[in-house]
Write a protein that holds these residues in place. Structure first.
Motif, PDB file in Angstrom:
ATOM      1  N   MET A 253      73.712   4.417 -21.916  1.00 32.53           N
ATOM      2  CA  MET A 253      72.267   4.359 -22.139  1.00 32.53           C
ATOM      3  C   MET A 253      71.748   5.744 -22.528  1.00 32.53           C
ATOM      4  N   LYS A 254      70.893   5.778 -23.530  1.00 32.16           N
ATOM      5  CA  LYS A 254      70.355   7.047 -23.994  1.00 32.16           C
ATOM      6  C   LYS A 254      69.464   7.682 -22.927  1.00 32.16           C
ATOM      7  N   LYS A 255      69.549   9.000 -22.827  1.00 31.32           N
ATOM      8  CA  LYS A 255      68.764   9.734 -21.836  1.00 31.32           C
ATOM      9  C   LYS A 255      67.337   9.931 -22.332  1.00 31.32           C
ATOM     10  N   ILE A 256      66.387   9.618 -21.484  1.00 28.79           N
ATOM     11  CA  ILE A 256      64.976   9.838 -21.794  1.00 28.79           C
ATOM     12  C   ILE A 256      64.597  11.240 -21.338  1.00 28.79           C
ATOM     13  N   ARG A 257      64.078  12.034 -22.242  1.00 30.28           N
ATOM     14  CA  ARG A 257      63.738  13.419 -21.900  1.00 30.28           C
ATOM     15  C   ARG A 257      62.493  13.475 -21.026  1.00 30.28           C
ATOM     16  N   GLU A 258      62.319  14.612 -20.375  1.00 28.65           N
ATOM     17  CA  GLU A 258      61.127  14.818 -19.572  1.00 28.65           C
ATOM     18  C   GLU A 258      59.930  15.132 -20.479  1.00 28.65           C
ATOM     19  N   LEU A 259      58.738  15.010 -19.946  1.00 31.68           N
ATOM     20  CA  LEU A 259      57.520  15.245 -20.727  1.00 31.68           C
ATOM     21  C   LEU A 259      57.320  16.732 -20.997  1.00 31.68           C
ATOM     22  N   ARG A 260      56.850  17.038 -22.200  1.00 32.77           N
ATOM     23  CA  ARG A 260      56.438  18.408 -22.522  1.00 32.77           C
ATOM     24  C   ARG A 260      55.030  18.645 -21.966  1.00 32.77           C
ATOM     25  N   ALA A 261      54.667  19.909 -21.842  1.00 35.38           N
ATOM     26  CA  ALA A 261      53.351  20.264 -21.313  1.00 35.38           C
ATOM     27  C   ALA A 261      52.228  19.638 -22.137  1.00 35.38           C
ATOM     28  N   ASP A 262      52.370  19.643 -23.487  1.00 35.20           N
ATOM     29  CA  ASP A 262      51.299  19.137 -24.341  1.00 35.20           C
ATOM     30  C   ASP A 262      51.189  17.614 -24.318  1.00 35.20           C
ATOM     31  N   GLU A 263      52.147  16.939 -23.679  1.00 33.52           N
ATOM     32  CA  GLU A 263      52.102  15.480 -23.582  1.00 33.52           C
ATOM     33  C   GLU A 263      51.476  15.003 -22.273  1.00 33.52           C
ATOM     34  N   ILE A 264      51.198  15.936 -21.370  1.00 34.79           N
ATOM     35  CA  ILE A 264      50.674  15.583 -20.050  1.00 34.79           C
ATOM     36  C   ILE A 264      49.153  15.734 -20.041  1.00 34.79           C
ATOM     37  N   GLU A 265      48.472  14.691 -19.627  1.00 33.67           N
ATOM     38  CA  GLU A 265      47.014  14.717 -19.517  1.00 33.67           C
ATOM     39  C   GLU A 265      46.622  15.094 -18.087  1.00 33.67           C
ATOM     40  N   VAL A 266      45.430  15.664 -17.953  1.00 31.52           N
ATOM     41  CA  VAL A 266      44.929  16.061 -16.642  1.00 31.52           C
ATOM     42  C   VAL A 266      43.594  15.352 -16.390  1.00 31.52           C
ATOM     43  N   ARG A 267      43.525  14.661 -15.261  1.00 27.26           N
ATOM     44  CA  ARG A 267      42.319  13.914 -14.918  1.00 27.26           C
ATOM     45  C   ARG A 267      41.781  14.398 -13.579  1.00 27.26           C
ATOM     46  N   VAL A 268      40.457  14.416 -13.450  1.00 31.05           N
ATOM     47  CA  VAL A 268      39.824  14.807 -12.190  1.00 31.05           C
ATOM     48  C   VAL A 268      39.911  13.648 -11.208  1.00 31.05           C
ATOM     49  N   GLY A 269      40.321  13.954  -9.981  1.00 35.29           N
ATOM     50  CA  GLY A 269      40.409  12.938  -8.935  1.00 35.29           C
ATOM     51  C   GLY A 269      39.221  13.028  -7.999  1.00 35.29           C
ATOM     52  N   ILE A 270      39.386  13.732  -6.911  1.00 37.74           N
ATOM     53  CA  ILE A 270      38.315  13.918  -5.932  1.00 37.74           C
ATOM     54  C   ILE A 270      37.381  15.025  -6.398  1.00 37.74           C
ATOM     55  N   VAL A 271      36.070  14.820  -6.233  1.00 34.58           N
ATOM     56  CA  VAL A 271      35.076  15.849  -6.545  1.00 34.58           C
ATOM     57  C   VAL A 271      34.227  16.094  -5.307  1.00 34.58           C
ATOM     58  N   LYS A 272      34.286  17.313  -4.783  1.00 30.52           N
ATOM     59  CA  LYS A 272      33.476  17.691  -3.633  1.00 30.52           C
ATOM     60  C   LYS A 272      32.799  19.024  -3.930  1.00 30.52           C
TER      61      LYS A 272
ATOM     62  N   ARG B 197      50.055   6.343 -25.881  1.00 30.85           N
ATOM     63  CA  ARG B 197      50.582   6.904 -27.131  1.00 30.85           C
ATOM     64  C   ARG B 197      51.805   7.762 -26.866  1.00 30.85           C
ATOM     65  N   CYS B 198      51.776   8.487 -25.768  1.00 36.87           N
ATOM     66  CA  CYS B 198      52.933   9.302 -25.393  1.00 36.87           C
ATOM     67  C   CYS B 198      54.143   8.412 -25.143  1.00 36.87           C
TER      68      CYS B 198
ATOM     69  N   ILE C 240      60.985   2.463 -16.667  1.00 35.07           N
ATOM     70  CA  ILE C 240      62.104   2.796 -17.553  1.00 35.07           C
ATOM     71  C   ILE C 240      62.537   4.236 -17.348  1.00 35.07           C
ATOM     72  N   GLY C 241      61.602   5.089 -16.976  1.00 33.73           N
ATOM     73  CA  GLY C 241      61.925   6.487 -16.708  1.00 33.73           C
ATOM     74  C   GLY C 241      61.075   7.479 -17.458  1.00 33.73           C
ATOM     75  N   ILE C 242      60.131   7.004 -18.265  1.00 33.63           N
ATOM     76  CA  ILE C 242      59.287   7.922 -19.027  1.00 33.63           C
ATOM     77  C   ILE C 242      58.216   8.524 -18.111  1.00 33.63           C
ATOM     78  N   GLY C 243      58.279   9.832 -17.926  1.00 34.77           N
ATOM     79  CA  GLY C 243      57.271  10.521 -17.122  1.00 34.77           C
ATOM     80  C   GLY C 243      57.413  10.345 -15.630  1.00 34.77           C
TER      81      GLY C 243
ATOM     82  N   VAL D  45      47.649  21.087 -19.125  1.00 35.98           N
ATOM     83  CA  VAL D  45      48.876  21.704 -18.615  1.00 35.98           C
ATOM     84  C   VAL D  45      49.359  22.705 -19.656  1.00 35.98           C
ATOM     85  N   SER D  46      49.365  23.983 -19.308  1.00 37.97           N
ATOM     86  CA  SER D  46      49.780  25.023 -20.253  1.00 37.97           C
ATOM     87  C   SER D  46      51.266  25.360 -20.123  1.00 37.97           C
ATOM     88  N   TYR D  47      51.850  25.027 -18.965  1.00 33.84           N
ATOM     89  CA  TYR D  47      53.283  25.281 -18.789  1.00 33.84           C
ATOM     90  C   TYR D  47      53.825  24.367 -17.703  1.00 33.84           C
ATOM     91  N   ILE D  48      55.043  23.866 -17.915  1.00 37.02           N
ATOM     92  CA  ILE D  48      55.720  23.067 -16.889  1.00 37.02           C
ATOM     93  C   ILE D  48      57.226  23.231 -17.059  1.00 37.02           C
TER      94      ILE D  48
END
Length: 238
Positions: free
Chosen positions: A1-20, A33-34, A102-105, A138-141
């Motif tokens: 089975m082909k290996k699924i690569r890990e996500l790049r920094a530019d493919e990761i979205e950031v969402r706000v969760g708790i706001v206090k 889309r990713c 499947i293993g993506i992300g 995400v600027s670096y991971i």
């Protein structure tokens, strides 16, 4: 089975969760889309397929990938409605969750709890609610040698200012890996949780605010606590 690569920094979205008033939490996620891009990249446009079906009133997605011998391997998961577009949101959510299977992300499950103090974020109050004016990326991971556990992480705001940095190291990465394996709730049980959320009208944001956990990182104890609370909640009026 082909290996699924890990996500790049530019493919990761950031969402706000708790706001206090004293700060906010952030959640890392991927969009559909990713997933489609990585499926195309890894298996080719003819090497994968998806289908949706209603099961007990919930929308499930099955994603199938073609193995090296031409056999189809399938993974399924359930989605929840979005705030804006119910059907489209549930379809997208179920697809993204099936791709997690499947293993993506999947490495995002090992992300640390991200808290940004109020002195590093612009929080405003309007209509009786706290709102965040900033956006984040995400600027670096980096990951461990197996590409399964987040090793270091950097997040910046729209002004390109660093708002948080993590460097978990080998010892913490090993603990995160063990926690990630222990925390994975079965697809069936997650489906039951989403059924209860749909019945009661309780949103993921409300669960985050009350229990201080993200659904992507549920432990067995968290699952039981949330399910117990939902079962004692009245059914949402139609």
């Amino acid at each position: 089975m082909k290996k699924i690569r890990e996500l790049r920094a530019d493919e990761i979205e950031v969402r706000v969760g708790i706001v206090k008033k004293n700060g906010i939490s952030l959640l890392l996620y991927k969009d559909a889309r990713c997933d489609m891009n990585i499926l195309d990249e890894t298996f080719g446009i003819t090497g994968w397929q998806r289908k949706h079906e209603l099961i007990n009133g919930a929308l499930f997605c099955t994603v199938s990938i073609k193995g090296e011998n031409g056999e189809w391997i399938s993974k399924q998961d359930v989605g929840v409605e979005s705030y804006t577009e119910a059907v489209k949101g549930a379809a997208s959510d179920s697809f993204k969750r099936a791709c997690f299977n499947i293993g993506i992300g999947r490495e995002l499950y090992t992300a640390p709890f991200i808290w940004i103090p109020s002195d590093k974020v612009s929080i405003a109050e309007g209509d009786g609610k706290l709102k965040v004016r900033d956006s984040f990326n995400v600027s670096y991971i980096s990951y461990d040698e197996n590409g399964k556990v987040i090793k270091s992480l950097e997040i910046r705001n729209q002004k390109n200012e660093i708002v948080c940095q993590f460097n978990m190291g080998k010892k913490v990465s090993k603990q995160a890996s063990q926690t990630a394996n222990k925390n994975q709730i079965s697809d069936y049980r997650m489906g039951k949780l989403y059924d209860e959320m749909k019945r009661t009208g309780v949103t993921e944001q409300q669960i985050v605010e009350r229990f201080h956990v993200f659904l992507a990182n549920l432990t067995e104890r968290d699952y039981k606590r949330i399910m117990s609370a939902l079962k004692n909640t009245d059914t949402r009026a139609a």
